[in-house]
Design a protein around this motif. Structure first.
Motif, PDB file in Angstrom:
ATOM      1  N   MET A  18       0.845  -1.197   0.000  1.00 28.20           N
ATOM      2  CA  MET A  18       0.000   0.000   0.000  1.00 28.20           C
ATOM      3  C   MET A  18       0.884   1.252   0.000  1.00 28.20           C
ATOM      4  SD  MET A  18      -2.938   1.238   2.750  1.00 28.20           S
ATOM      5  CE  MET A  18      -3.618  -0.390   2.900  1.00 28.20           C
ATOM      6  N   GLU A  19       1.954   1.222   0.773  1.00 24.58           N
ATOM      7  CA  GLU A  19       2.882   2.359   0.829  1.00 24.58           C
ATOM      8  C   GLU A  19       3.497   2.607  -0.548  1.00 24.58           C
ATOM      9  OE1 GLU A  19       5.781   1.511   3.882  1.00 24.58           O
ATOM     10  OE2 GLU A  19       4.214   1.021   5.325  1.00 24.58           O
ATOM     11  N   ILE A  23       3.078   5.965  -2.931  1.00 28.49           N
ATOM     12  CA  ILE A  23       4.219   6.777  -3.378  1.00 28.49           C
ATOM     13  C   ILE A  23       4.227   6.917  -4.901  1.00 28.49           C
ATOM     14  CG2 ILE A  23       6.741   6.848  -3.551  1.00 28.49           C
ATOM     15  CD1 ILE A  23       6.756   5.599  -0.674  1.00 28.49           C
ATOM     16  N   ILE A  24       4.111   5.804  -5.610  1.00 30.06           N
ATOM     17  CA  ILE A  24       4.166   5.882  -7.077  1.00 30.06           C
ATOM     18  C   ILE A  24       2.964   6.665  -7.606  1.00 30.06           C
ATOM     19  CG2 ILE A  24       3.047   3.675  -7.660  1.00 30.06           C
ATOM     20  CD1 ILE A  24       6.154   5.200  -9.367  1.00 30.06           C
ATOM     21  N   SER A  25       1.820   6.505  -6.968  1.00 30.60           N
ATOM     22  CA  SER A  25       0.625   7.245  -7.380  1.00 30.60           C
ATOM     23  C   SER A  25       0.814   8.740  -7.168  1.00 30.60           C
ATOM     24  CB  SER A  25      -0.596   6.761  -6.589  1.00 30.60           C
ATOM     25  OG  SER A  25      -0.839   5.388  -6.839  1.00 30.60           O
ATOM     26  N   ALA A  26       1.419   9.111  -6.044  1.00 28.96           N
ATOM     27  CA  ALA A  26       1.672  10.527  -5.769  1.00 28.96           C
ATOM     28  C   ALA A  26       2.652  11.104  -6.779  1.00 28.96           C
ATOM     29  CB  ALA A  26       2.210  10.691  -4.348  1.00 28.96           C
ATOM     30  N   LEU A  27       3.635  10.316  -7.178  1.00 28.22           N
ATOM     31  CA  LEU A  27       4.624  10.811  -8.139  1.00 28.22           C
ATOM     32  C   LEU A  27       4.025  10.979  -9.532  1.00 28.22           C
ATOM     33  CD1 LEU A  27       7.761   8.786  -7.011  1.00 28.22           C
ATOM     34  CD2 LEU A  27       7.252  11.201  -6.601  1.00 28.22           C
ATOM     35  N   TYR A  28       3.116  10.092  -9.921  1.00 27.64           N
ATOM     36  CA  TYR A  28       2.471  10.215 -11.233  1.00 27.64           C
ATOM     37  C   TYR A  28       1.318  11.215 -11.216  1.00 27.64           C
ATOM     38  CZ  TYR A  28       5.072   6.140 -12.939  1.00 27.64           C
ATOM     39  OH  TYR A  28       6.063   5.270 -13.324  1.00 27.64           O
ATOM     40  N   GLY A  29       0.676  11.369 -10.072  1.00 25.10           N
ATOM     41  CA  GLY A  29      -0.447  12.305  -9.956  1.00 25.10           C
ATOM     42  C   GLY A  29      -0.104  13.376  -8.941  1.00 25.10           C
ATOM     43  N   ARG A  51       9.327   5.292   4.160  1.00 26.70           N
ATOM     44  CA  ARG A  51       9.187   6.486   4.987  1.00 26.70           C
ATOM     45  C   ARG A  51      10.166   7.567   4.526  1.00 26.70           C
ATOM     46  NH1 ARG A  51      10.326   4.630   9.965  1.00 26.70           N
ATOM     47  NH2 ARG A  51       8.218   3.807  10.117  1.00 26.70           N
ATOM     48  N   LYS A  52      11.391   7.160   4.211  1.00 29.44           N
ATOM     49  CA  LYS A  52      12.400   8.122   3.732  1.00 29.44           C
ATOM     50  C   LYS A  52      11.969   8.739   2.400  1.00 29.44           C
ATOM     51  CE  LYS A  52      15.849   7.612   6.725  1.00 29.44           C
ATOM     52  NZ  LYS A  52      16.018   8.578   7.765  1.00 29.44           N
ATOM     53  N   VAL A  53      11.395   7.933   1.523  1.00 26.79           N
ATOM     54  CA  VAL A  53      10.903   8.468   0.243  1.00 26.79           C
ATOM     55  C   VAL A  53       9.805   9.491   0.517  1.00 26.79           C
ATOM     56  CG1 VAL A  53       9.739   7.937  -1.935  1.00 26.79           C
ATOM     57  CG2 VAL A  53      11.515   6.399  -1.077  1.00 26.79           C
ATOM     58  N   TRP A  54       8.871   9.152   1.407  1.00 23.63           N
ATOM     59  CA  TRP A  54       7.781  10.076   1.711  1.00 23.63           C
ATOM     60  C   TRP A  54       8.331  11.368   2.321  1.00 23.63           C
ATOM     61  CZ3 TRP A  54       3.319  10.403  -0.342  1.00 23.63           C
ATOM     62  CH2 TRP A  54       2.368  11.288   0.187  1.00 23.63           C
ATOM     63  N   GLU A  55       9.289  11.251   3.227  1.00 20.69           N
ATOM     64  CA  GLU A  55       9.900  12.436   3.831  1.00 20.69           C
ATOM     65  C   GLU A  55      10.594  13.291   2.770  1.00 20.69           C
ATOM     66  OE1 GLU A  55      12.289  10.529   6.820  1.00 20.69           O
ATOM     67  OE2 GLU A  55      10.683  10.647   8.321  1.00 20.69           O
ATOM     68  N   ASN A  80      15.530   0.021  -3.335  1.00 21.22           N
ATOM     69  CA  ASN A  80      14.147  -0.085  -2.877  1.00 21.22           C
ATOM     70  C   ASN A  80      13.205   0.591  -3.869  1.00 21.22           C
ATOM     71  OD1 ASN A  80      11.921  -0.470  -0.841  1.00 21.22           O
ATOM     72  ND2 ASN A  80      11.975   1.748  -0.889  1.00 21.22           N
ATOM     73  N   PHE A  81      13.593   1.763  -4.349  1.00 20.55           N
ATOM     74  CA  PHE A  81      12.743   2.510  -5.269  1.00 20.55           C
ATOM     75  C   PHE A  81      12.507   1.716  -6.555  1.00 20.55           C
ATOM     76  CE2 PHE A  81      11.507   5.950  -8.120  1.00 20.55           C
ATOM     77  CZ  PHE A  81      10.649   6.675  -7.316  1.00 20.55           C
ATOM     78  N   SER A  82      13.579   1.145  -7.096  1.00 28.41           N
ATOM     79  CA  SER A  82      13.470   0.384  -8.350  1.00 28.41           C
ATOM     80  C   SER A  82      12.692  -0.906  -8.172  1.00 28.41           C
ATOM     81  CB  SER A  82      14.862   0.050  -8.892  1.00 28.41           C
ATOM     82  OG  SER A  82      15.551   1.223  -9.211  1.00 28.41           O
ATOM     83  N   GLU A  83      12.975  -1.632  -7.086  1.00 28.27           N
ATOM     84  CA  GLU A  83      12.377  -2.958  -6.896  1.00 28.27           C
ATOM     85  C   GLU A  83      10.967  -2.934  -6.326  1.00 28.27           C
ATOM     86  OE1 GLU A  83      15.142  -5.219  -4.560  1.00 28.27           O
ATOM     87  OE2 GLU A  83      16.651  -5.246  -6.167  1.00 28.27           O
ATOM     88  N   ASN A  84      10.647  -1.929  -5.530  1.00 29.19           N
ATOM     89  CA  ASN A  84       9.353  -1.932  -4.848  1.00 29.19           C
ATOM     90  C   ASN A  84       8.404  -0.834  -5.298  1.00 29.19           C
ATOM     91  OD1 ASN A  84      10.070  -4.158  -3.154  1.00 29.19           O
ATOM     92  ND2 ASN A  84      11.358  -2.760  -2.001  1.00 29.19           N
ATOM     93  N   ILE A  85       8.906   0.365  -5.449  1.00 33.00           N
ATOM     94  CA  ILE A  85       8.015   1.486  -5.765  1.00 33.00           C
ATOM     95  C   ILE A  85       7.706   1.553  -7.260  1.00 33.00           C
ATOM     96  CG2 ILE A  85       7.782   3.990  -5.698  1.00 33.00           C
ATOM     97  CD1 ILE A  85       9.300   3.818  -2.978  1.00 33.00           C
ATOM     98  N   LEU A  86       8.738   1.464  -8.085  1.00 29.48           N
ATOM     99  CA  LEU A  86       8.491   1.541  -9.536  1.00 29.48           C
ATOM    100  C   LEU A  86       7.685   0.358 -10.063  1.00 29.48           C
ATOM    101  CD1 LEU A  86      11.844   2.968 -10.954  1.00 29.48           C
ATOM    102  CD2 LEU A  86       9.633   4.121 -10.741  1.00 29.48           C
ATOM    103  N   THR A  87       7.685  -0.751  -9.353  1.00 27.61           N
ATOM    104  CA  THR A  87       6.930  -1.930  -9.794  1.00 27.61           C
ATOM    105  C   THR A  87       5.499  -1.948  -9.242  1.00 27.61           C
ATOM    106  OG1 THR A  87       7.774  -3.238  -7.941  1.00 27.61           O
ATOM    107  CG2 THR A  87       9.021  -3.325 -10.001  1.00 27.61           C
ATOM    108  N   ALA A  88       5.179  -0.999  -8.364  1.00 21.36           N
ATOM    109  CA  ALA A  88       3.838  -0.946  -7.775  1.00 21.36           C
ATOM    110  C   ALA A  88       2.837  -0.405  -8.788  1.00 21.36           C
ATOM    111  CB  ALA A  88       3.850  -0.070  -6.527  1.00 21.36           C
ATOM    112  N   GLU A  89       1.606  -0.822  -8.628  1.00 17.64           N
ATOM    113  CA  GLU A  89       0.530  -0.358  -9.501  1.00 17.64           C
ATOM    114  C   GLU A  89       0.036   0.999  -9.024  1.00 17.64           C
ATOM    115  OE1 GLU A  89      -4.038  -1.618 -10.627  1.00 17.64           O
ATOM    116  OE2 GLU A  89      -2.689  -3.149  -9.859  1.00 17.64           O
ATOM    117  N   ALA A  90       0.063   1.971  -9.884  1.00 11.94           N
ATOM    118  CA  ALA A  90      -0.367   3.330  -9.535  1.00 11.94           C
ATOM    119  C   ALA A  90      -1.881   3.445  -9.557  1.00 11.94           C
ATOM    120  CB  ALA A  90       0.255   4.338 -10.497  1.00 11.94           C
ATOM    121  N   VAL A  91      -2.373   4.364  -8.757  1.00 12.76           N
ATOM    122  CA  VAL A  91      -3.787   4.723  -8.700  1.00 12.76           C
ATOM    123  C   VAL A  91      -3.864   6.168  -9.180  1.00 12.76           C
ATOM    124  CG1 VAL A  91      -5.747   5.091  -7.159  1.00 12.76           C
ATOM    125  CG2 VAL A  91      -4.184   3.199  -6.737  1.00 12.76           C
ATOM    126  N   TYR A  92      -4.918   6.498  -9.903  1.00  8.21           N
ATOM    127  CA  TYR A  92      -5.001   7.842 -10.475  1.00  8.21           C
ATOM    128  C   TYR A  92      -6.246   8.572  -9.988  1.00  8.21           C
ATOM    129  CZ  TYR A  92      -1.316   6.033 -13.395  1.00  8.21           C
ATOM    130  OH  TYR A  92      -0.136   5.494 -13.827  1.00  8.21           O
TER     131      TYR A  92
END
Length: 168
Positions: A18-19, A23-29, A51-55, A80-92
């Motif tokens: 969910m985190e 994050i990826i959704s916030a970056l795209y939207g 948490r560090k990404v959000w900060e 972490n960003f490449s393996e977990n966040i960039l692979t997450a499904e974004a919500v718009y």
């Protein structure tokens, strides 16, 4: 035979995926970041790298810097960003805000769950009623402080009622 219970025996909801989606959704939207910052606090993140990404997002927003995947990538844990966040499904759209609220609700439920276990352990171990009621008050104060508003007023009232019931 009486057995001591540990918090590890009581699993809490996992929020890592969910985190990452938030994050990826916030970056795209990123036009929703201002609204998200009113809902989502860094302490809601259970994964330290997330948490560090959000900060970092919060810091960039406060400095009025451009926030997107390319500007944040060099500032965070790239693995972490490449393996977990960039692979997450974004919500718009408005779904981003709903995801933020879901993360907040899950955080509160986790905190309530852990506080309840701790309180029940105290009752089981015969702790003084004052100490147990203090735990209820401490939980309510912690959540109120994290949210920074009156959202937890009903939770606080409920905790006080339960404390009164235990005392009687």
């Amino acid at each position: 035979i009486r057995r001591e219970h540990t918090l590890a025996e009581f699993p809490v909801p996992e929020t890592a995926s969910m985190e990452a989606r938030l994050i990826i959704s916030a970056l795209y939207g990123n036009n929703y970041i201002g609204e998200l910052l009113r809902i989502v606090k860094p302490e809601f993140f259970s994964v330290p790298e997330n948490r560090k990404v959000w900060e970092t997002i919060v810091d960039m927003y406060n400095k009025r810097e451009q926030i997107d995947v390319s500007t944040i990538f060099p500032r965070v844990d790239m693995k972490n960003f490449s393996e977990n966040i960039l692979t997450a499904e974004a919500v718009y759209g408005q779904g981003i805000l709903q995801l933020g609220v879901a993360l907040m609700e899950t955080h509160i439920k986790k905190q309530a769950y852990l506080a309840s276990i701790s309180i029940l352990q105290g009752i089981e171990q015969g702790e003084a009623v004052e100490r147990i009621t203090g735990r209820f008050k401490g939980f309510s104060d912690d959540i109120s402080g994290q949210l920074g508003d009156n959202t937890t007023k009903n939770a606080s009232d409920l905790a006080n009622e339960l404390a009164d019931d235990i005392q009687s």
